[in-house]
Design an enzyme around this catalytic site. Structure first.
Site, PDB file in Angstrom:
ATOM      1  N   GLY A  13      34.028  40.953  40.909  1.00  9.31           N
ATOM      2  CA  GLY A  13      33.531  39.654  41.358  1.00  9.31           C
ATOM      3  C   GLY A  13      34.625  38.778  41.935  1.00  9.31           C
ATOM      4  CG  ASP A  14      35.207  35.602  40.814  1.00  9.47           C
ATOM      5  OD1 ASP A  14      34.236  34.879  41.059  1.00  9.47           O
ATOM      6  OD2 ASP A  14      35.516  35.975  39.665  1.00  9.47           O
ATOM      7  CE  LYS A  17      30.031  38.800  45.580  1.00 10.94           C
ATOM      8  NZ  LYS A  17      31.155  38.789  44.630  1.00 10.94           N
ATOM      9  N   GLY A  18      31.289  34.983  49.605  1.00 10.83           N
ATOM     10  CA  GLY A  18      30.637  33.825  50.231  1.00 10.83           C
ATOM     11  C   GLY A  18      31.211  33.543  51.612  1.00 10.83           C
ATOM     12  N   GLY A  41      29.421  31.987  42.016  1.00 13.38           N
ATOM     13  CA  GLY A  41      29.997  30.795  42.630  1.00 13.38           C
ATOM     14  C   GLY A  41      30.610  31.200  43.952  1.00 13.38           C
ATOM     15  CG  HIS A  42      28.823  32.780  46.857  1.00  9.05           C
ATOM     16  ND1 HIS A  42      27.650  33.257  47.357  1.00  9.05           N
ATOM     17  CD2 HIS A  42      29.262  33.713  45.998  1.00  9.05           C
ATOM     18  CE1 HIS A  42      27.389  34.433  46.817  1.00  9.05           C
ATOM     19  NE2 HIS A  42      28.347  34.722  45.982  1.00  9.05           N
ATOM     20  CB  THR A  43      34.499  28.636  47.570  1.00  7.28           C
ATOM     21  OG1 THR A  43      34.392  28.509  46.157  1.00  7.28           O
ATOM     22  CG2 THR A  43      35.153  27.399  48.141  1.00  7.28           C
ATOM     23  CB  THR A 126      28.813  32.228  33.560  1.00  6.98           C
ATOM     24  OG1 THR A 126      27.440  32.633  33.585  1.00  6.98           O
ATOM     25  CG2 THR A 126      29.646  33.206  34.373  1.00  6.98           C
ATOM     26  CD  GLN A 186      26.699  37.647  39.375  1.00 12.49           C
ATOM     27  OE1 GLN A 186      25.617  38.072  39.719  1.00 12.49           O
ATOM     28  NE2 GLN A 186      26.965  36.366  39.386  1.00 12.49           N
ATOM     29  CB  THR A 289      30.473  29.533  37.868  1.00 12.98           C
ATOM     30  OG1 THR A 289      29.973  30.043  39.098  1.00 12.98           O
ATOM     31  CG2 THR A 289      29.301  29.231  36.949  1.00 12.98           C
ATOM     32  CB  THR A 290      33.296  28.919  34.008  1.00 15.67           C
ATOM     33  OG1 THR A 290      34.168  29.907  34.560  1.00 15.67           O
ATOM     34  CG2 THR A 290      31.917  29.523  33.803  1.00 15.67           C
ATOM     35  CG  ASP A 322      46.005  34.395  52.326  1.00 18.75           C
ATOM     36  OD1 ASP A 322      45.052  35.197  52.236  1.00 18.75           O
ATOM     37  OD2 ASP A 322      45.995  33.264  51.811  1.00 18.75           O
ATOM     38  N   GLY A 404      42.707  33.878  54.711  1.00 18.16           N
ATOM     39  CA  GLY A 404      42.533  32.497  54.262  1.00 18.16           C
ATOM     40  C   GLY A 404      41.056  32.189  54.178  1.00 18.16           C
TER      41      GLY A 404
END
Ligand code: IMP
Length: 419
Positions: A13-14, A17-18, A41-43, A126, A186, A289-290, A322, A404
């Site tokens: 995860g993390d 993907k977003g 949680g997608h940023t 979570t 996920q 998320t957390t 990076d 980035g």
């Protein structure tokens, strides 16, 4: 030609993907989520503006798309309404024209959240009620979104116009030749069946989940692309062979996104904890998320090859290249040693994995900041060599490199499998 593209997380995860979905969404007519809930949680960063999503697909900030929350998801109506209101305050309009919520998706209740908070500690969940909600679904005692909005209430009234038969919508769109981007949440190693059980989530984030979680047949999918970071991270508990430093050391550390010269120098002297710390801080590895700090380690080819098989990936995207800048040596795990035996296949249980000692290959690092480089041949030679080597070890092409968070920081190497 790729009309239906599934994007999955290839690690724990993390993987970013977003931001990749946001980048690819430009050409999509529909962007669909199929599993999980607000544990994700997608940023996404657009022109320096940061958007954080937990439930809404990342395509929601592209005005002309239909965004779909599939039947395989678990939805907390309160969180979804809040997410919609936040975007509305930022000037986006969200209604039945750009958001479709499956009437078959299951509803997370306060009881699910309370149960998760009471019992989720061992796994390190979570705390969003995900596991208990899927438990209710399988026990056939859950409430689905269709039933939820049939009853009156503040959240039900707000969501009702958007709740629909998304299965019909997505199949009709595919038949009409529309471009469909399927956004996994996920990741493979957190999959309830294929992940490091029991330290997993309660859904199937791997590509098979896209079929059941949207109601589309496997023959409808043209391509699957997995997203992996240039290193690897994990949140919560469970085995992690290439982890650098221990979770206990990490817990004592202050949250920050900058490293001192001493941190980098100690990482370059092969002090594991400092390698982890540099990756965590340079990579801003704290949960969307957390807010939890993420455990960090070297790129794991064994895990990646497993994910490639499980998902039938035809290409991968490597993000956060990076973040490795400044490290003199970069390690890649090419095999494990378990009980004195060489192992190249990802073990099926967490206990065996927790005895795996990584076998590393060491590659040269680079010093330059590469975050504004826009073509592969402008990257430092060592960065190019790193990408070529992991591509060779994985056996599938790297379609995109990310240097980035911004849309402009994506380098497309191979567009064959993209929409
Ligand atoms: P749950 O999904 O909240 O039940 O948590 C189960 C496990 O999956 C925990 O180890 C979580 O940290 C992990 N997990 C769930 N969602 C994510 C995610 O979006 N990124 C990384 N880890 C996650």
């Amino acid at each position: 030609m790729t009309n239906v593209l599934v994007i999955v997380g290839a690690q724990w995860g993390d993987e970013g993907k977003g931001a990749i979905v946001d980048f690819l969404a430009e050409k999509a007519d529909l962007v669909c989520r199929y599993a999980g809930g607000n544990n994700a949680g997608h940023t996404v960063v657009v022109k320096g503006k940061v958007f954080k999503f937990h439930l809404l697909p990342s395509g929601i900030i592209h005005s002309s798309k239909i965004n779909l929350l599939g039947n395989g998801m678990v939805i907390d109506p309160h969180v979804l309404c809040e997410e919609i209101s936040t975007l509305e305050k930022q000037g986006f309009s969200i209604d039945e024209n750009n958001l479709a919520i499956s009437s078959r998706a299951h509803v997370i209740t306060q009881n699910h959240i309370d149960e998760d908070l009471n019992k989720g500690g061992k796994v390190g969940t979570t705390g969003r009620g995900i596991g208990p909600c899927y438990t209710s679904k399988i026990a056939r005692t859950g409430t689905r979104m269709g039933d939820f909005v049939a009853a009156e209430g503040k959240f039900a009234d707000k969501l009702k116009p958007m709740v629909t038969d998304t299965t019909h919508l997505v199949n009709e769109s595919i038949t009409a030749g529309k471009k469909v981007l399927v956004e996994g949440a996920q990741a493979t190693l957190l999959d309830i069946d294929h992940g490091t059980y029991p330290y997993v989530t309660s859904s199937n984030p791997s590509a098979g989940g896209a079929c059941t979680g949207l109601g589309i047949g496997p023959t409808r999918i043209d391509s699957v692309i997995g997203i992996g970071k240039a290193y690897i991270t994990r949140v919560g508990n469970g085995a992690f062979p290439t982890e650098q430093g221990t979770p206990e050391e990490m817990e004592k550390e202050e949250k920050s996104d900058s490293c001192t010269e001493e941190d980098i120098s100690r990482a370059n002297s092969n002090e594991d904890y400092f390698v982890g710390k540099v990756l965590r801080r340079q990579g801003r590895e704290y949960g969307t998320t957390t807010g939890r700090p993420r455990r960090c380690g070297w790129f794991d080819v064994v895990a990646m090859k497993y994910a490639i098989e499980i998902n039938g990936m035809s290409a991968v995207v490597i993000t956060k290249l990076d973040v490795l800048s400044g490290l003199k040596k970069i390690k890649v795990c090419t095999a494990y040693e378990i009980d004195g035996q060489p192992v190249k296949w990802f073990p099926p249980d967490n206990n065996t994995l927790s005895h795996a000692t990584p076998v590393y290959e060491s590659l040269a690092g680079w010093d330059e900041d590469i975050s504004s480089i826009t073509s592969f041949d402008k990257l430092p030679l060592a960065a190019q060599e790193y990408v070529k080597r992991i591509e060779q070890l994985m056996g599938v092409p790297v379609a995109i490199l990310s240097v980035g968070p911004g849309r402009e920081q994506k380098i497309v190497l191979d567009s064959k499998e993209l929409l």
